[in-house]
Design a protein around this motif. Structure first.
Motif, short mmCIF file in Angstrom:
data_model
loop_
_atom_site.label_atom_id
_atom_site.label_comp_id
_atom_site.label_asym_id
_atom_site.label_seq_id
_atom_site.Cartn_x
_atom_site.Cartn_y
_atom_site.Cartn_z
N HIS B 94 0.85 -1.20 0.00
CA HIS B 94 0.00 0.00 0.00
C HIS B 94 0.88 1.24 0.00
O HIS B 94 2.07 1.18 -0.24
N PRO B 100 -3.90 -0.59 -3.78
CA PRO B 100 -3.34 -1.44 -2.72
C PRO B 100 -3.90 -2.86 -2.82
O PRO B 100 -5.08 -3.05 -3.08
N LEU B 101 -3.01 -3.85 -2.60
CA LEU B 101 -3.41 -5.25 -2.75
C LEU B 101 -2.86 -6.08 -1.61
O LEU B 101 -1.86 -5.72 -0.99
N LYS B 102 -3.53 -7.18 -1.34
CA LYS B 102 -2.97 -8.15 -0.40
C LYS B 102 -2.79 -9.50 -1.10
O LYS B 102 -3.57 -9.86 -1.99
#
Ligand code: HEC
Ligand code: HEC
Ligand SMILES: [Ca+2]
Ligand SMILES: [Ca+2]
Ligand SMILES: [Ca+2]
Ligand SMILES: [Ca+2]
Ligand SMILES: [Ca+2]
Ligand SMILES: [Ca+2]
Ligand SMILES: [Co+2]
Ligand SMILES: [Co+2]
Lengths: 165, 391, 391, 165
Positions: B94, B100-102
């Motif tokens: 992020h 933003p990614l997980k």
């Protein structure tokens, strides 16, 4: 070529979108600018009490040393090689808040409230002779504190090649 | 199974079979143990790391070739080794990004992968001070593995790193919640998120389920148990890059963000506490540089008066240990032997004295890569020639 | 140690620390375990060999890169794994030599050494017959290590091999007293007596304290637990090179001394019992040749109609596994995927049908290296496309 | 060059001289020429007794099969795919002596006397229909036995390159 170019240009679409709430839960870092500092404030006198309850076992009375190392600059002439401490070494005051909150106490990491961390930060700054006992530490004041050793820090000048640096 | 065995096989807690002798018969007259799910180490092999409360040093003097067995890879932790359930662990990226990614471990493994054999060295990897020190004690905080993972640049493209992003914070999921600020350029260049080590999942001590791996850079920056990367316009000035992993140089200055590992080598045979006999000796050791490939290793067998080119085992890889070897016929006279490496930037490993001259006598304890000299005594004993740390 | 831990460390019988969770707390809030003498594997990692009474197969589908963890190296024994005390073990070289000699492990280690990363494959490494087979079951008798030892040519010079010597017997110290006849030329070319495997002493299952290692040749010929080499003018016609490790070919003929491992590859991801999702997939696998370097790996995603060049991970080494990777966007339709390798001699891995055509329908079970095809089902399941062994 | 030539030309002098007595103790191989065969002789009738005492558990009655595999050629039409046995496969008779002496019985390897091995060799040759029940097997006669499948064996003709063999 042993590796195709496609690998490094494709978008794959794996992973999932992450919400701001999810990020906030683990976004605990604090920058020199003060970004990341939470609400609240601290003073050294309160910090001293917490320090004596939760920190003194490893860092000694007044933070002057122990199994966890010294945190406070000592002018004790008996100590030949001066330990690096917050007072004589650390370039940024925000680092105290960031580090204590994420990693201390060593045996109960992540257990302190923001409030406690503010008080401890004020205490450690005061114990190192950097701030007044009565100075309030908060998101506005902490980033402004000038650390004594700040100017000593320089970027890496090593470049490879024949010169030893 | 139909085999009757005169050696006992015990199953250890992790399912590893252990070979234990019940007698000392001729092994050709005793049917051996059965094949197993997990192999063993011979009970006659005693080679272990040297642990302290905060680190554990690889037994360099025992190694062959250039691969470090994964369970003998050096350790350096700031809050111990966390026990991480890979199903519960994620990497969040992020900050200055478009999206933003997980990523779960399974997500990371779906991306294109890359493998490379490279060393990892702690920048605090130098000890001296007495004659009775082993390579493990002097320089045991370096090891080499084949690392496999996804390039960080691949993930950077996925999240859309913004042009203002110049640094990123790498944060671990250990109890130190270890953090380092890394220039974004390294992320685009050759950083990987490694989930594989020497063919198997990264070991817990090295960051299971995955770690940042920055080829050629000081070990601490390759944050283990990685859980978060935040893109930023400035460094975060974490404790590890200010209070620690910075080093005093001349004129009261302190060097920070000194990521590159300078070229270094060490003779691991002969070394203390080994001893040698007159005649042919293959001097062996490891050499490496964080700035690229090793191009030359030289050995001196006359206390540095003259230097000879050592053989280097191929393949010579970028930012990797190489095994060097040099044939020497010892005539039984006292002498000193030592090695020095030159890397592809033209940098040659300095003496300790040269480091003191360059950095000042108050120089810090990180990034010390001096030539290591071994004294050869008349009776064949080998002793370290220690450096005078503070003169 | 000053660390309090919420994970327990148990010491196993061989001194290996085992990490065991006591609770499932947030690992950032629990001080982790201390550095240890020997590292651990995560308790969440379950990857094991598949043993029978005579062999144990490497879990190829779990591997990253090209190194096989030493304790997951395949096993094939003819009399079990002997327990050998290295102090009591010697190598005797005699027969057609000027000067018969015996060597202890310590003697062998004094000679100049050499390291190389190379595969070892059992020539019996092929299974087929049903759709529900894993890479481990189909081809798990191949593994790769960095082997270190002394060149056999060095020892040949020491004993003075006579010109009449054309073959040598290699004999093991196991209960099968394993023997194979090897052409002397291979001894001069690239054979080594290996005492090191992936940086540590050769494991008991792979021949501790030392073994013959014949790069690129069928595994059985690389005699483990080596105790004797006899130089001779003719082969010895041992049971392993007559009754076993020979294969029926056309016209009732039986091929013997078929040492070279033909080039082979196998896709290890995706493979049974994995399943895939629509979208980008990195097809991954291993390719190798006993005749030199891999020059090309091709992948087909349309049942062999067309073939595309796969990426190969550097370094590409002589007689070594390489990791290949190929990016594929699966559209959700049923298909078959497969790989084929070409080596530097220009040999391309054949189909099973081509092998039958070349060797006849009664062909033996050794040196089978056919293309392995995986069926991709509409729901993403992956199944082997088995070969019709006897039609 | 990354490796010096000196390594492959020097004589190092490590290792120790080995005496003929030491060699003889482990030089147990037997060649097709008969080299390595010890004194003694065997006959099938004696071998049968030993086989029934020490081998039959794993190789079956008459050597026709079991956990250790078949050793004797069977013409049983029920057995579809013929097992490779001494009678239908092995190219050299000396291999029987060599292998049985070094490796059998599987659970007591190296326990047989030379005498026993001669008898067992005679028995296995007879059971496979290769020699007469009364034929004496010794260092002179064993190498001369022509094995039925001897001529089938050919050297490896694979060479690399485009041809599949
Ligand atoms: C159980 C022992 C222990 C306790 C209790 C403890 N610490 Fe620490 N502390 C340590 C250790 C050990 C380190 C060094 C950690 C590492 O290896 O990085 C440390 C490091 C620090 C540092 C960084 C020192 C430097 O020079 O970089 C600060 C600041 C600190 N502690 C503050 C605190 C405070 C505030 C508390 C109480 C709230 C506390 N500690 C409680 C053991 C302890
Ligand atoms: C405890 C079981 C057992 C006993 C008892 C046993 N064998 Fe075996 N035998 C085996 C096994 C298992 C093998 C295959 C070994 C291998 O994996 O290479 C074998 C292989 C053989 C072979 C080679 C077969 C081939 O086709 O290559 C011969 C010949 C043989 N045995 C003879 C004997 C004789 C003679 C005896 C008695 C003196 C004997 N065996 C006793 C288990 C046994
Ligand atoms: Ca932040
Ligand atoms: Ca480190
Ligand atoms: Ca730099
Ligand atoms: Ca084999
Ligand atoms: Ca051949
Ligand atoms: Ca012999
Ligand atoms: Co540094
Ligand atoms: Co073969």
């Amino acid at each position: 070529p042993l590796v195709s170019i496609q690998r490094d240009s494709t978008l794959y679409g794996f992973g999932r979108a992450v919400t701001q709430t999810e990020i906030d839960k683990i976004d605990i870092d604090v920058s020199p600018s003060g970004r990341g500092l939470p609400q609240g404030k601290g003073i050294a006198t309160e910090g001293k009490k917490i320090f004596e309850a939760k920190c003194v076992a490893c860092h000694g009375i007044g933070g002057t040393g122990g199994l966890g190392g010294a945190l406070v600059t000592t002018n004790d002439p008996k100590i030949k090689k001066k330990e690096k401490t917050i007072g004589n070494y650390w370039p940024y005051a925000t680092t105290i808040f960031d580090y204590v909150r994420r990693a201390m106490p060593f045996n109960q990491p992540g257990s302190l409230s923001n409030q406690e961390v503010y008080h401890l930060t004020a205490y450690l700054l005061h114990a190192n002779g950097i701030i007044d006992e009565k100075k309030t530490i908060d998101a506005q004041t902490l980033p402004k504190i000038e650390m004594p050793n700040h100017k000593a820090f320089v970027p890496d000048d090593r470049t490879g090649g024949p010169i030893i640096r | 199974g139909m085999l009757t065995t005169a050696v006992a096989i015990t199953q250890s807690a992790n399912g590893q079979a252990i070979q234990k002798g019940l007698n000392d018969e001729d092994p050709t007259k005793v049917t051996g143990t059965l094949p197993a799910e997990v192999g063993t180490r011979s009970p006659f092999v005693k080679s272990v790391k040297k642990p302290s409360d905060i680190s554990s040093r690889s037994p360099l003097q025992d190694f062959y070739g250039f691969i470090t067995p994964s369970d003998l890879h050096f350790e350096r932790h700031h809050g111990g080794i966390p026990l991480i359930d890979p199903q519960k662990h994620e990497l969040i990226i992020h900050g200055l990004v478009e999206k933003p990614l997980k990523f779960s471990l399974a997500d990371l493994k779906r991306f294109p992968s890359v493998s490379r054999i490279a060393f990892l060295e702690c920048s605090g990897n130098f000890r001296t001070g007495k004659e009775t020190m082993t390579p493990q004690e002097i320089a045991g905080l370096t090891s080499q593995s084949e690392w496999t993972g996804v390039k960080l640049s691949t993930l950077f493209r996925e999240v859309g790193v913004k042009p203002q992003a110049k640094w990123f914070l790498a944060e671990g999921g250990d109890s130190a919640v270890m953090t380092r600020s890394i220039p974004v350029a390294k992320g685009w260049e050759d950083a990987i998120i490694a989930y594989g080590q020497n063919g198997e999942p990264v070991r817990p001590e090295q960051g299971f389920p995955f770690r940042l791996f920055l080829p050629g850079w000081e070990g601490n920056a390759s944050v283990k148990w990685l859980r978060r990367i935040e893109l930023s316009d400035e460094p975060f000035m974490t404790r590890e890059e200010t209070s620690k992993y910075t080093e005093a140089i001349k004129d009261g200055k302190i060097r920070m963000f000194s990521f590159d590992i300078d070229a270094r080598s060490i003779i691991t045979f002969p070394s203390f506490p080994q001893s040698i006999e007159k005649g042919w000796i293959e001097i062996k050791g490891l050499a490496w540089s964080g700035r690229g490939k090793v191009v030359k290793v030289e050995v001196s067998t006359n206390a540095g008066k003259t230097w000879q080119i050592a053989d280097i085992q191929e393949p010579v890889l970028d930012k990797a240990h190489v095994r060097f070897r040099y044939l020497w016929k010892w005539n039984g006279e006292e002498t000193e032997i030592m090695s020095r490496v030159t890397d592809e930037t033209g940098y040659t490993q300095p003496t300790f004295q040269q480091l003191v001259e360059a950095r000042g006598s108050e120089m810090g304890g990180y990034h010390l890569n001096p030539i290591t000299a071994w004294q050869i005594k008349k009776d064949g004993r080998v002793l370290l020639k220690p450096e005078n740390l503070r003169s």
